[in-house]
Write a protein that holds these residues in place. Structure first.
Motif, PDB file in Angstrom:
ATOM      1  N   ARG A 118       0.805  -1.222   0.000  1.00 34.81           N
ATOM      2  CA  ARG A 118       0.000   0.000   0.000  1.00 34.81           C
ATOM      3  C   ARG A 118       0.835   1.268   0.000  1.00 34.81           C
ATOM      4  O   ARG A 118       0.652   2.154  -0.818  1.00 34.81           O
ATOM      5  N   THR A 119       1.769   1.339   0.961  1.00 36.16           N
ATOM      6  CA  THR A 119       2.523   2.585   1.103  1.00 36.16           C
ATOM      7  C   THR A 119       3.331   2.837  -0.166  1.00 36.16           C
ATOM      8  O   THR A 119       3.353   3.960  -0.693  1.00 36.16           O
ATOM      9  N   ARG A 164      11.636   2.967   2.879  1.00 33.90           N
ATOM     10  CA  ARG A 164      11.287   2.108   4.007  1.00 33.90           C
ATOM     11  C   ARG A 164      12.389   1.060   4.087  1.00 33.90           C
ATOM     12  O   ARG A 164      12.651   0.369   3.114  1.00 33.90           O
ATOM     13  N   HIS A 189       5.648   5.881  11.512  1.00 36.47           N
ATOM     14  CA  HIS A 189       5.053   5.780  10.181  1.00 36.47           C
ATOM     15  C   HIS A 189       4.332   7.112   9.938  1.00 36.47           C
ATOM     16  O   HIS A 189       3.110   7.186   9.945  1.00 36.47           O
ATOM     17  N   GLN A 210       1.551   7.491   7.193  1.00 35.09           N
ATOM     18  CA  GLN A 210       0.317   6.743   7.498  1.00 35.09           C
ATOM     19  C   GLN A 210      -0.505   7.547   8.508  1.00 35.09           C
ATOM     20  O   GLN A 210      -1.725   7.663   8.389  1.00 35.09           O
ATOM     21  N   ARG A 250       3.528   0.481  14.629  1.00 33.39           N
ATOM     22  CA  ARG A 250       4.067   1.832  14.440  1.00 33.39           C
ATOM     23  C   ARG A 250       3.001   2.807  13.973  1.00 33.39           C
ATOM     24  O   ARG A 250       3.079   4.009  14.231  1.00 33.39           O
ATOM     25  N   THR A 251       1.964   2.300  13.288  1.00 36.38           N
ATOM     26  CA  THR A 251       0.911   3.218  12.828  1.00 36.38           C
ATOM     27  C   THR A 251       0.150   3.767  14.036  1.00 36.38           C
ATOM     28  O   THR A 251      -0.242   4.927  14.053  1.00 36.38           O
ATOM     29  N   ARG A 310      -3.607  -5.501  12.887  1.00 34.08           N
ATOM     30  CA  ARG A 310      -3.355  -6.953  12.914  1.00 34.08           C
ATOM     31  C   ARG A 310      -2.255  -7.253  13.934  1.00 34.08           C
ATOM     32  O   ARG A 310      -1.486  -6.361  14.315  1.00 34.08           O
ATOM     33  N   GLN A 319       1.231  -8.397  14.564  1.00 32.11           N
ATOM     34  CA  GLN A 319       2.401  -8.364  13.669  1.00 32.11           C
ATOM     35  C   GLN A 319       3.297  -9.574  13.951  1.00 32.11           C
ATOM     36  O   GLN A 319       4.372  -9.443  14.543  1.00 32.11           O
ATOM     37  N   PRO A 357      -4.888   0.133   9.013  1.00 32.18           N
ATOM     38  CA  PRO A 357      -3.843   0.514   8.048  1.00 32.18           C
ATOM     39  C   PRO A 357      -3.643  -0.542   6.959  1.00 32.18           C
ATOM     40  O   PRO A 357      -3.070  -0.246   5.916  1.00 32.18           O
ATOM     41  N   PHE A 358      -4.146  -1.761   7.203  1.00 31.92           N
ATOM     42  CA  PHE A 358      -3.975  -2.894   6.286  1.00 31.92           C
ATOM     43  C   PHE A 358      -2.499  -3.279   6.144  1.00 31.92           C
ATOM     44  O   PHE A 358      -1.638  -2.432   6.306  1.00 31.92           O
ATOM     45  N   PRO A 359      -2.118  -4.467   5.852  1.00 30.78           N
ATOM     46  CA  PRO A 359      -3.011  -5.580   5.538  1.00 30.78           C
ATOM     47  C   PRO A 359      -3.757  -6.073   6.784  1.00 30.78           C
ATOM     48  O   PRO A 359      -3.278  -5.911   7.890  1.00 30.78           O
TER      49      PRO A 359
HETATM   50  C1  NCD Z   1       1.398  -0.998   8.304  1.00 26.78           C
HETATM   51  C2  NCD Z   1       2.898  -0.992   8.381  1.00 26.78           C
HETATM   52  O1  NCD Z   1       3.583  -1.444   7.485  1.00 26.78           O
HETATM   53  O2  NCD Z   1       3.357  -0.507   9.403  1.00 26.78           O
HETATM   54  N1  NCD Z   1       0.829  -1.003   7.040  1.00 26.78           N
HETATM   55  C3  NCD Z   1       0.916   0.081   6.217  1.00 26.78           C
HETATM   56  O3  NCD Z   1       1.927   0.733   6.097  1.00 26.78           O
HETATM   57  N2  NCD Z   1      -0.196   0.435   5.550  1.00 26.78           N
HETATM   58  C4  NCD Z   1       0.794  -1.935   9.259  1.00 26.78           C
HETATM   59  C5  NCD Z   1       1.069  -3.392   9.128  1.00 26.78           C
HETATM   60  O4  NCD Z   1       1.959  -3.846   8.436  1.00 26.78           O
HETATM   61  O5  NCD Z   1       0.371  -4.125   9.822  1.00 26.78           O
END
Ligand code: NCD
Length: 400
Positions: free
Chosen positions: A87-88, A137, A174, A177, A232-233, A296, A298, A337-339
């Motif tokens: 996504r990012t 990243r 993040h 985000q 981190r989000t 989710r 992690q 924030p997904f996934p």
């Molecule tokens: C998050 C991340 O990578 O920190 N996703 C994102 O950037 N949209 C959250 C995650 O991986 O669970």
């Protein structure tokens, strides 16, 4: 001072309090590098919300899109994403494309000269000679921050430098985000809708059922559910929410040492006069929360001991289902924030409170706004918007 430092040379700069770092990441009060959520003031956030709204409005027509793509067609961006991302990465790619920037990418370090032993700081300096913006990243802790200092040192020696934007770093940060999350929340709590929308008088209707409801982010109850300790989000968004008045945050997570909020986050929030609660079940908060932020677990950060140490009954208390959503306030938003994994089953996606796909789309507009701001073309967007929509149509506000 050397201009070819290794990561170790940054240690003393990394260990400084954040308040000493922030001025180095800006020029004349304007953001230069984007590394920490706490770089954003309320005024800057408001500026970016406004800019993102204008970019999405302008993008509704071909002449508008053509104008936007003319703004940075002379610039190139490097997407350096060596830690997993879908996504990012794509959202930044789309944001660059909206502004006409050409984009290149490295995602697999085994295909780069790092495989031959190149210091990643050398790689970044090399990218900065070809490109005008580096979005990154990395698995290396604090790497984006070190790259920002590298760029500042190059600047000091009058060498070419570029803005560094973090697309998520380590367990802590993040920042972009958090930007798209808070933009989504701001739009939700503006309770505005286009004149033709069935939600045109929504706020007044809601007031009948919720007489204390106010517009805006102040005074709201925010819940974060899932992996709080490693999310981190969550950490970055909490730091932005702490800018607002009279807010309450409830963390909903299994009582497991890896998943509960860290003491640094809790002390940050209490020093910002945020009321903080913690529980292990969503059932405690459903009727009270104005915004539910799901995450989710992690598992990729699990140690061997962690794997299998989460009790299924504890995890179940932190998952949504249709019955739980039905107990939420009519206007409360559900973000993620997904996934996602099993914490939000897909049958919830049809509920108008489920905003996670809208949230992701908002990210594209918000990241385009951020890049436009970093390259100082934001006032041109204001002028084009003013000219195009001189008869003010607020039709896009509230279209989540
Ligand atoms: C998050 C991340 O990578 O920190 N996703 C994102 O950037 N949209 C959250 C995650 O991986 O669970």
């Amino acid at each position: 001072m050397s201009v070819r430092p290794s990561l170790l040379e940054y240690e003393s700069r990394l260990n400084r309090p954040l308040m000493m770092k922030i001025p180095e990441l800006q020029v004349n009060e304007r953001l230069k590098h984007v590394i920490f959520a706490r770089q954003f003031s309320k005024v800057t956030l408001q500026r970016l919300f406004d800019l993102a709204d204008k970019i999405r409005n302008i993008s509704q027509s071909k002449p508008g899109c053509d104008y936007l793509t003319s703004l940075l067609s002379h610039k190139r961006a490097m997407l350096y994403f060596t830690q997993q991302s879908t996504r990012t990465f794509l959202s930044f790619m789309a944001a660059c494309q909206i502004l006409g920037m050409r984009v290149n990418e490295i995602r697999d370090p085994s295909l780069s000269s790092e495989y031959k032993g190149e210091d990643p700081l050398d790689s970044v300096r090399m990218f900065s000679t070809y490109f005008d913006l580096i979005i990154m990243r990395s698995k290396i802790p604090n790497f984006a921050e070190c790259c920002a200092y590298l760029m500042n040192d190059l600047d000091h020696f009058h060498m070419k430098t570029v803005p560094i934007v973090s697309g998520g770093a380590g367990a802590d940060e993040h920042p972009t985000q958090a930007l798209l999350d808070i933009y989504t929340i701001d739009r939700l709590f503006s309770f505005t809708a286009s004149p033709n929308s069935p939600r045109v008088d929504w706020f007044n209707k809601l007031k009948v059922k919720y007489p204390d409801l106010t517009k805006g982010l102040d005074g709201k109850h925010y819940c974060f559910c899932g992996d709080i300790g490693r999310g981190r989000t969550v950490r970055s968004l909490c730091q932005l929410l702490a800018l607002y008045d009279n807010i309450t945050i409830t963390f909903v997570c299994p009582d497991h040492p890896k998943l509960i909020p860290g003491s640094d986050l809790l002390s940050f929030l209490s020093s910002h006069r945020v009321t903080v609660n913690q529980t292990d079940t969503l059932d405690d908060v459903l009727g009270k929360t104005d915004l539910l932020y799901m995450t989710r677990i992690q598992k990729e950060h699990d140690s061997q001991n962690d794997a299998g140490s989460y009790k299924e009954e504890d995890m179940e208390k932190c998952r949504l289902n249709l019955d739980r959503v039905a107990r939420m306030k009519d206007f409360a938003g559900i973000l993620h924030p997904f996934p996602r994994n099993e914490e939000i089953p897909m049958d919830i996606d049809r509920d108008p409170r489920a905003l996670y796909f809208t949230q992701a789309r908002n990210g594209m507009w918000m990241r385009a706004a951020l890049i436009a701001y970093l390259f100082d073309v934001d006032s041109r967007i204001d002028a084009f918007h003013q000219k195009t929509f001189s008869e003010y149509h607020d039709y896009n506000v509230g279209v989540l």
